[in-house]
Design a protein around this motif. Structure first.
Motif, PDB file in Angstrom:
ATOM      1  N   PHE A 117      12.329  14.029  15.522  1.00 39.72           N
ATOM      2  CA  PHE A 117      11.746  13.972  14.192  1.00 39.72           C
ATOM      3  C   PHE A 117      12.413  14.994  13.282  1.00 39.72           C
ATOM      4  O   PHE A 117      12.590  16.157  13.664  1.00 39.72           O
ATOM      5  CB  PHE A 117      10.249  14.243  14.308  1.00 39.72           C
ATOM      6  N   LEU A 118      12.792  14.566  12.060  1.00 33.27           N
ATOM      7  CA  LEU A 118      13.395  15.472  11.079  1.00 33.27           C
ATOM      8  C   LEU A 118      12.423  15.861   9.974  1.00 33.27           C
ATOM      9  O   LEU A 118      12.275  17.041   9.658  1.00 33.27           O
ATOM     10  CB  LEU A 118      14.618  14.804  10.428  1.00 33.27           C
ATOM     11  N   LEU A 119      11.823  14.859   9.342  1.00 32.63           N
ATOM     12  CA  LEU A 119      10.917  15.137   8.234  1.00 32.63           C
ATOM     13  C   LEU A 119      10.114  13.896   7.901  1.00 32.63           C
ATOM     14  O   LEU A 119      10.404  12.799   8.384  1.00 32.63           O
ATOM     15  CB  LEU A 119      11.696  15.617   7.003  1.00 32.63           C
ATOM     16  N   LYS A 120       9.098  14.090   7.071  1.00 28.97           N
ATOM     17  CA  LYS A 120       8.228  12.996   6.675  1.00 28.97           C
ATOM     18  C   LYS A 120       7.749  13.187   5.247  1.00 28.97           C
ATOM     19  O   LYS A 120       7.680  14.309   4.735  1.00 28.97           O
ATOM     20  CB  LYS A 120       7.021  12.914   7.610  1.00 28.97           C
ATOM     21  N   TYR A 121       7.436  12.048   4.607  1.00 29.30           N
ATOM     22  CA  TYR A 121       6.708  12.051   3.346  1.00 29.30           C
ATOM     23  C   TYR A 121       5.380  11.366   3.587  1.00 29.30           C
ATOM     24  O   TYR A 121       5.333  10.212   4.028  1.00 29.30           O
ATOM     25  CB  TYR A 121       7.478  11.314   2.247  1.00 29.30           C
ATOM     26  N   ILE A 122       4.321  12.080   3.229  1.00 32.08           N
ATOM     27  CA  ILE A 122       2.978  11.505   3.349  1.00 32.08           C
ATOM     28  C   ILE A 122       2.353  11.375   1.966  1.00 32.08           C
ATOM     29  O   ILE A 122       1.897  10.304   1.569  1.00 32.08           O
ATOM     30  CB  ILE A 122       2.081  12.352   4.272  1.00 32.08           C
ATOM     31  N   THR A 123       2.347  12.461   1.244  1.00 30.92           N
ATOM     32  CA  THR A 123       1.804  12.472  -0.108  1.00 30.92           C
ATOM     33  C   THR A 123       2.273  13.756  -0.785  1.00 30.92           C
ATOM     34  O   THR A 123       2.852  14.630  -0.147  1.00 30.92           O
ATOM     35  CB  THR A 123       0.266  12.390  -0.083  1.00 30.92           C
ATOM     36  N   GLY A 124       2.076  13.839  -2.112  1.00 29.23           N
ATOM     37  CA  GLY A 124       2.388  15.081  -2.802  1.00 29.23           C
ATOM     38  C   GLY A 124       3.797  15.134  -3.345  1.00 29.23           C
ATOM     39  O   GLY A 124       4.330  14.145  -3.849  1.00 29.23           O
ATOM     40  N   ASP A 125       4.421  16.298  -3.235  1.00 27.60           N
ATOM     41  CA  ASP A 125       5.749  16.546  -3.789  1.00 27.60           C
ATOM     42  C   ASP A 125       6.745  15.518  -3.282  1.00 27.60           C
ATOM     43  O   ASP A 125       6.832  15.256  -2.072  1.00 27.60           O
ATOM     44  CB  ASP A 125       6.205  17.949  -3.393  1.00 27.60           C
ATOM     45  N   ASN A 126       7.514  14.946  -4.206  1.00 28.71           N
ATOM     46  CA  ASN A 126       8.461  13.898  -3.827  1.00 28.71           C
ATOM     47  C   ASN A 126       9.635  14.425  -3.024  1.00 28.71           C
ATOM     48  O   ASN A 126      10.313  13.656  -2.340  1.00 28.71           O
ATOM     49  CB  ASN A 126       8.975  13.170  -5.064  1.00 28.71           C
ATOM     50  N   LEU A 127       9.925  15.694  -3.117  1.00 28.63           N
ATOM     51  CA  LEU A 127      11.009  16.298  -2.353  1.00 28.63           C
ATOM     52  C   LEU A 127      10.416  16.985  -1.127  1.00 28.63           C
ATOM     53  O   LEU A 127       9.631  17.916  -1.255  1.00 28.63           O
ATOM     54  CB  LEU A 127      11.782  17.299  -3.202  1.00 28.63           C
ATOM     55  N   ASP A 174      -3.991  11.689  17.230  1.00 36.30           N
ATOM     56  CA  ASP A 174      -4.868  11.257  16.139  1.00 36.30           C
ATOM     57  C   ASP A 174      -4.635  12.039  14.859  1.00 36.30           C
ATOM     58  O   ASP A 174      -4.725  11.500  13.766  1.00 36.30           O
ATOM     59  CB  ASP A 174      -6.340  11.431  16.551  1.00 36.30           C
ATOM     60  N   LEU A 175      -4.321  13.319  15.006  1.00 38.44           N
ATOM     61  CA  LEU A 175      -4.223  14.198  13.843  1.00 38.44           C
ATOM     62  C   LEU A 175      -2.778  14.397  13.393  1.00 38.44           C
ATOM     63  O   LEU A 175      -2.510  15.265  12.562  1.00 38.44           O
ATOM     64  CB  LEU A 175      -4.865  15.549  14.167  1.00 38.44           C
ATOM     65  N   GLU A 176      -1.869  13.616  13.925  1.00 37.74           N
ATOM     66  CA  GLU A 176      -0.472  13.756  13.564  1.00 37.74           C
ATOM     67  C   GLU A 176       0.028  12.506  12.879  1.00 37.74           C
ATOM     68  O   GLU A 176      -0.498  11.407  13.092  1.00 37.74           O
ATOM     69  CB  GLU A 176       0.363  14.046  14.823  1.00 37.74           C
ATOM     70  N   TYR A 177       1.065  12.660  12.078  1.00 38.67           N
ATOM     71  CA  TYR A 177       1.627  11.513  11.380  1.00 38.67           C
ATOM     72  C   TYR A 177       2.843  10.946  12.110  1.00 38.67           C
ATOM     73  O   TYR A 177       3.119   9.761  12.033  1.00 38.67           O
ATOM     74  CB  TYR A 177       2.046  11.921   9.973  1.00 38.67           C
ATOM     75  N   GLY A 204       0.816  -1.206   0.000  1.00 40.83           N
ATOM     76  CA  GLY A 204       0.000   0.000   0.000  1.00 40.83           C
ATOM     77  C   GLY A 204       0.852   1.259   0.000  1.00 40.83           C
ATOM     78  O   GLY A 204       2.053   1.240  -0.254  1.00 40.83           O
ATOM     79  N   ASN A 205       0.199   2.372   0.306  1.00 43.31           N
ATOM     80  CA  ASN A 205       0.892   3.659   0.302  1.00 43.31           C
ATOM     81  C   ASN A 205       1.753   3.825   1.546  1.00 43.31           C
ATOM     82  O   ASN A 205       1.277   3.649   2.660  1.00 43.31           O
ATOM     83  CB  ASN A 205      -0.129   4.788   0.225  1.00 43.31           C
ATOM     84  N   PRO A 206       3.018   4.192   1.341  1.00 45.39           N
ATOM     85  CA  PRO A 206       3.914   4.330   2.497  1.00 45.39           C
ATOM     86  C   PRO A 206       3.875   5.735   3.090  1.00 45.39           C
ATOM     87  O   PRO A 206       3.756   6.724   2.375  1.00 45.39           O
ATOM     88  CB  PRO A 206       5.290   4.053   1.895  1.00 45.39           C
ATOM     89  N   TYR A 207       3.998   5.785   4.398  1.00 42.79           N
ATOM     90  CA  TYR A 207       4.346   7.007   5.097  1.00 42.79           C
ATOM     91  C   TYR A 207       5.790   6.821   5.556  1.00 42.79           C
ATOM     92  O   TYR A 207       6.110   5.827   6.220  1.00 42.79           O
ATOM     93  CB  TYR A 207       3.446   7.238   6.309  1.00 42.79           C
TER      94      TYR A 207
END
Lengths: 113, 112
Positions: free
Chosen positions: A46-56, B96-99, A29-32
């Motif tokens: 925490f430094l950063l995350k990718y959820i959706t959208g721009d690949n960078l 809940d609202l955080e990743y 499935g879709n990765p976070y």
């Protein structure tokens, strides 16, 4: 099942040079995707995350990461490394419909002056 | 950072004794997690909670139990400590609202 591979145990760079820390993942499935940093005797930050959208994606302290779906990679980058970036870096992944993270084994970054 | 504290920060105990580690968060986060960190393994999930009294096992749950009687507290118990449980233990929480998850400072446990 989900998993993360960080192929390099250690990365050594000179201050001012570009820094790259590699991460590949496996998930259904879709990765976070996430990057965390750990300084000696401290918890993970925490430094950063990718959820959706721009690949960078851009994060804290000048770090960025590029999501590449075809290569299932999420490499962490910094254009100009600082001695203070020396730390242990973890990549992590979870499925979009799950709240459990899987972490890589970590990469120790050493930036020499 | 989210307000997450862990106690104790350091503990030395003997094989066979019970040990309880405490995690306390002030963010009213629904999800809480216990991990152990060992060289070469990164962080591995022991147990997690998705609400008060709602818990489930992670990938390395044998020998550990957890309890969550209040939103802010998540306890990890080693029923009978073994040397293989010598590790650094981290608690984390997520709303809940955080990743992303937010981590506590860790507890270094040594079982002799």
């Amino acid at each position: 099942a989900q998993s993360v591979a960080q192929p390099e145990d250690q990365v050594n760079v000179a201050e001012g040079n570009p820094l790259t820390v590699k991460c590949t993942y496996s998930v259904s499935g879709n990765p976070y995707l996430f990057w965390y940093v750990q300084y000696p005797n401290r918890g993970l930050q925490f430094l950063l995350k990718y959820i959706t959208g721009d690949n960078l994606v851009k994060g804290s302290y000048g770090f960025e990461a590029e999501f590449n779906k075809s290569q299932t990679s999420f490499h962490l980058k910094k254009p100009s490394a600082l001695v203070s970036d020396s730390a242990l870096y973890f990549c992590a992944v979870r499925r979009s419909n799950d709240y459990k993270l899987s972490f890589g084994a970590g990469t120790t970054v050493t930036v020499r002056a | 950072d989210a307000g997450i504290t862990q106690s104790p920060r350091h503990k030395v105990t003997e094989t066979g004794t019970p040990v309880t580690l405490r995690c306390h968060q002030t963010e009213n986060h629904r999800y809480m997690y216990w991990y152990r960190q060992d060289p070469g393994h990164g962080l591995r999930l022991i147990h997690y909670s998705y609400g008060v009294k709602d818990t489930d096992k992670g990938e390395v749950s044998d020998g550990y139990s957890v309890s969550r009687s209040k939103t802010e507290d998540f306890l990890l118990t080693l029923e009978s400590a073994t040397s293989s449980q010598t590790s650094v233990y981290f608690c984390a929480s997520q709303g809940d609202l955080e990743y992303e998850q937010y981590f506590g400072p860790g507890t270094r446990l040594t079982v002799t």
